[in-house]
Write a protein that holds these residues in place. Structure first.
Motif, PDB file in Angstrom:
ATOM      1  N   ALA A 230      27.830 -22.810 -88.841  1.00 37.70           N
ATOM      2  CA  ALA A 230      27.632 -21.300 -88.673  1.00 37.70           C
ATOM      3  C   ALA A 230      26.231 -21.560 -87.794  1.00 37.70           C
ATOM      4  O   ALA A 230      25.377 -22.429 -87.971  1.00 37.70           O
ATOM      5  N   LYS A 231      25.924 -20.428 -87.177  1.00 40.97           N
ATOM      6  CA  LYS A 231      24.345 -20.243 -86.680  1.00 40.97           C
ATOM      7  C   LYS A 231      24.051 -18.787 -86.584  1.00 40.97           C
ATOM      8  O   LYS A 231      24.756 -17.707 -86.486  1.00 40.97           O
ATOM      9  N   VAL A 232      22.909 -18.845 -87.287  1.00 36.52           N
ATOM     10  CA  VAL A 232      22.201 -17.372 -87.816  1.00 36.52           C
ATOM     11  C   VAL A 232      20.920 -17.110 -87.140  1.00 36.52           C
ATOM     12  O   VAL A 232      20.330 -17.960 -87.181  1.00 36.52           O
ATOM     13  N   ARG A 233      20.967 -15.848 -86.424  1.00 35.66           N
ATOM     14  CA  ARG A 233      19.526 -15.200 -86.240  1.00 35.66           C
ATOM     15  C   ARG A 233      19.267 -13.991 -86.887  1.00 35.66           C
ATOM     16  O   ARG A 233      20.257 -13.093 -86.760  1.00 35.66           O
ATOM     17  N   THR A 234      18.275 -13.665 -87.512  1.00 37.95           N
ATOM     18  CA  THR A 234      17.824 -12.542 -88.088  1.00 37.95           C
ATOM     19  C   THR A 234      16.353 -12.286 -87.709  1.00 37.95           C
ATOM     20  O   THR A 234      15.668 -13.253 -87.422  1.00 37.95           O
TER      21      THR A 234
END
Ligand code: FAD
Length: 222
Positions: A162-166
């Motif tokens: 998974a790749k996540v940006r917040t």
């Protein structure tokens, strides 16, 4: 999807660009898959890449898709060709002062594997209930003829990331933050709205419980 695991990522799935955004824990990957509805299935057909959108459902450690047995995609996928499956949840736009730092907040999954035929009736029931919990108990179940026409494929995925940006733009605290340019996040939500009855719906039929759970209350329910 035996690849939903917590061990060190293999070279194939290790996120190299912005590696801090890479996630490999089972809980995170499952959470993204369970909130998505549409996945993109990429495969090679006759030497050329193809990428096709599908509704999908995760059940235990597998990802399921279904479709007509006659379709090119289902026939090829059932033959066990290598597959890359992706899901993206877009959470908003990230507006920076500079064009360069503009971005998006997102959670995405990329999985590699192969698909194979699954036991259809059991999976169709679980698939339907995954998309709209409780719906299977409310509807007519498939006839033997209908079941024959449907392919249900389980994707046995060997490698998944998974790749996540917040969060806010990356130019807070830089020289650009002195500019008179509004910066921040523009959140985006993807939700079910009030159901629209089919034009041919028999009069007097109320919404069943599965729909009432998933949709906002009508004005007269409030
Ligand atoms: C949100 C969404 C959910 C879907 N869910 C399902 C599902 O659960 N089961 C299912 O069987 N199908 C589903 N579809 C339809 C699916 O995307 C394919 O159109 C269908 O499965 C046939 O694929 P095929 O490769 O066999 O089609 P073919 O008609 O053989 O494909 C030939 C060419 O047609 C074009 N094409 C095919 N599909 C699309 C498309 N969706 N958009 C634009 N061009 C296309 C492409 O150029 C493709 O190479 C869904 C589509 C969308 C958008």
């Amino acid at each position: 999807m035996s690849g939903v695991r917590t061990t060190r990522p293999s070279d194939r799935i290790r996120v190299r660009r912005n590696p801090k955004k890479g996630r490999y824990e089972r809980e995170r990957i499952v959470s993204i898959l369970d909130r998505g509805l549409v996945g993109h299935v990429a495969f090679i057909d006759g030497g050329e890449p193809v990428c096709i959108p599908f509704l999908y459902a995760r059940l235990e450690s597998d990802i399921y898709i279904h479709g007509s047995r006659a379709s090119r995609a289902m026939r090829l996928l059932a033959s066990g060709v290598p597959v890359c499956f992706t899901v993206t949840l877009l959470d908003g736009l990230v507006l920076a002062r500079s064009a360069f730092e503009h971005s998006a907040n997102y959670e995405s999954v990329v999985a590699f594997g192969r698909a194979g035929d699954d036991e259809r009736l059991r999976t169709l029931a679980a698939f339907t209930d995954k998309l709209l919990p409780g719906r299977w108990a409310e509807i007519r179940h498939p006839s033997a003829k209908e079941l024959k026409a449907v392919a249900v494929l389980a994707m046995t995925i060997a490698d998944v990331s998974a790749k996540v940006r917040t969060g806010p733009p990356d130019d807070d605290g830089t020289e650009d933050s002195t500019l008179d340019v509004w910066a921040g996040e523009l959140p985006l939500s993807n939700e079910f709205l009030e159901p629209l009855p089919s034009p041919g719906l028999r009069p007097g039929l109320q919404l069943r419980i599965s729909l009432r759970r998933r949709t906002p209350p009508a004005d007269d329910d409030a």
